[in-house]
Write a protein that holds these residues in place. Sequence first.
Motif, mmCIF file in Angstrom:
data_model
loop_
_atom_site.group_PDB
_atom_site.id
_atom_site.type_symbol
_atom_site.label_atom_id
_atom_site.label_comp_id
_atom_site.label_asym_id
_atom_site.label_seq_id
_atom_site.Cartn_x
_atom_site.Cartn_y
_atom_site.Cartn_z
ATOM 1 N N ILE A 1 38.922 14.375 44.746
ATOM 2 C CA ILE A 1 38.519 15.662 44.172
ATOM 3 C C ILE A 1 39.102 16.811 45.008
ATOM 4 N N ASP B 1 42.778 17.216 44.439
ATOM 5 C CA ASP B 1 43.216 17.496 43.071
ATOM 6 C C ASP B 1 43.577 18.976 42.940
ATOM 7 N N ARG C 1 41.900 21.364 40.274
ATOM 8 C CA ARG C 1 40.521 21.822 40.349
ATOM 9 C C ARG C 1 40.457 23.165 41.072
ATOM 10 N N LEU D 1 35.631 27.351 44.242
ATOM 11 C CA LEU D 1 34.307 27.179 43.653
ATOM 12 C C LEU D 1 33.709 25.919 44.273
ATOM 13 N N LEU E 1 26.608 14.247 43.258
ATOM 14 C CA LEU E 1 28.006 14.565 42.923
ATOM 15 C C LEU E 1 28.422 13.749 41.689
ATOM 16 N N MET E 2 28.083 12.460 41.734
ATOM 17 C CA MET E 2 28.408 11.547 40.636
ATOM 18 C C MET E 2 27.785 12.016 39.324
ATOM 19 N N GLU F 1 29.717 14.958 38.027
ATOM 20 C CA GLU F 1 31.015 14.516 37.510
ATOM 21 C C GLU F 1 30.870 13.873 36.137
ATOM 22 N N ARG F 2 29.774 13.146 35.963
ATOM 23 C CA ARG F 2 29.544 12.478 34.672
ATOM 24 C C ARG F 2 29.388 13.492 33.542
ATOM 25 N N ARG G 1 31.064 16.054 33.134
ATOM 26 C CA ARG G 1 32.444 16.405 32.756
ATOM 27 C C ARG G 1 32.645 17.865 32.356
ATOM 28 N N THR G 2 31.923 18.777 32.966
ATOM 29 C CA THR G 2 32.179 20.183 32.644
ATOM 30 C C THR G 2 32.485 20.999 33.891
ATOM 31 N N TYR G 3 32.312 20.416 35.069
ATOM 32 C CA TYR G 3 32.521 21.171 36.302
ATOM 33 C C TYR G 3 33.936 20.931 36.809
ATOM 34 N N ASN G 4 34.620 22.005 37.140
ATOM 35 C CA ASN G 4 36.009 21.861 37.556
ATOM 36 C C ASN G 4 36.281 22.386 38.964
#
Lengths: 207, 207
Positions: free
Chosen positions: A79, A82, A85, A89, A99-100, A103-104, A106-109
């Motif tokens: 992460i 990457d 990302r 932020l 954290l997991m 991530e699940r 799927r809207t946080y970048n």
Amino acid sequence: MTENLKRGDGLPPAMTRLVKELSRLPGIGEKTAARLAFNLLNRPRQDVIALAEALLEMKERVGLCSECFGLSDTARCSICGDSERAHDLICVVEGPADLMAIERARTYNGVYHVLHGAIAPLDGIGPDDLKVQELLARLERSGGVREVIIATNATVEGEATALYLAKILKPLGVKTTRLARGLPAGGDLEYSDSATLSSALSGRREL
Amino acid sequence: MTENLKRGDGLPPAMTRLVKELSRLPGIGEKTAARLAFNLLNRPRQDVIALAEALLEMKERVGLCSECFGLSDTARCSICGDSERAHDLICVVEGPADLMAIERARTYNGVYHVLHGAIAPLDGIGPDDLKVQELLARLERSGGVREVIIATNATVEGEATALYLAKILKPLGVKTTRLARGLPAGGDLEYSDSATLSSALSGRREL
């Protein structure tokens, strides 16, 4: 039928040992451990080897990311590494499981910062036991961080940690936000507790 | 915040693999597997190695006893090899877990015969899929067996198996008994099902 039978449990030692090791896992009692052991005994050889190897590999490889302290098998986690990302932020969470969960969704970048706990004076856990200094050092090091989202749990400890972080982040001039509190998806007013309803009311938004 | 995030679960691959392997165990879903994996990650290295070694050792060593087909890490299990046990008293059980349960009661001093299943026509399991021929061969081989105790489960399949065994053992002239049915220890009449109460009534004994 004698009275003073002082034998084992009728299992070969290798099986007893596996049951014992499995029953040391959280939430796994001796009966569940025996059920797991019997299941593993009847499974193909390669399945059991795969599990044993996964255990050893995890212990061998997984450490903490030097930047966000999330779990990683490299010095810097995937992460933090990457480039797509938003690195300005930072979402602060209590543990890797949090954290997991984010991530699940799927809207946080953005990226993360894992505290590895929450402030809990009764358990003797203060800010120095968490990765708080590391967060401050990171903010100083990376300069232009736009926003820190405090995503600690909605528990007493999580709240205390959020308030503490907000206090020490304020002088740095970084925008600090907290996750919204309110009704969960699918939540039923009738069965909501008062604290949740209070949060939902005070945090109401215009349609 | 993009919509098309197609990333992993935020865990290093070694951790994801362990979670996947753990979630293949019966009764362990993905969330429980993750909880177990996090626990193992935070445990001392030697604990994890001990579990992995116990898994491999179990798979390497544990097989079936050539006489009773119970679990054993030697050709003949410790119960069959124990000269202080009554070898003319054979308790027939469905599986190794049943043997274990009887051993835990610490009152039985005979030997066992493990069928590895029960007759279940709907699942296509007949007597030939169980260690029934092996039981007959054993009775013939060892000669003077005094009594065969049929300790199959009190389920439809267990009952069917018990009746079948009683039928084929009768011609051999071996005394064949079944475990008593009735109220369990601590059992409450009010909450007992009719089948249990019927068994308890018909099996009543003089005081």
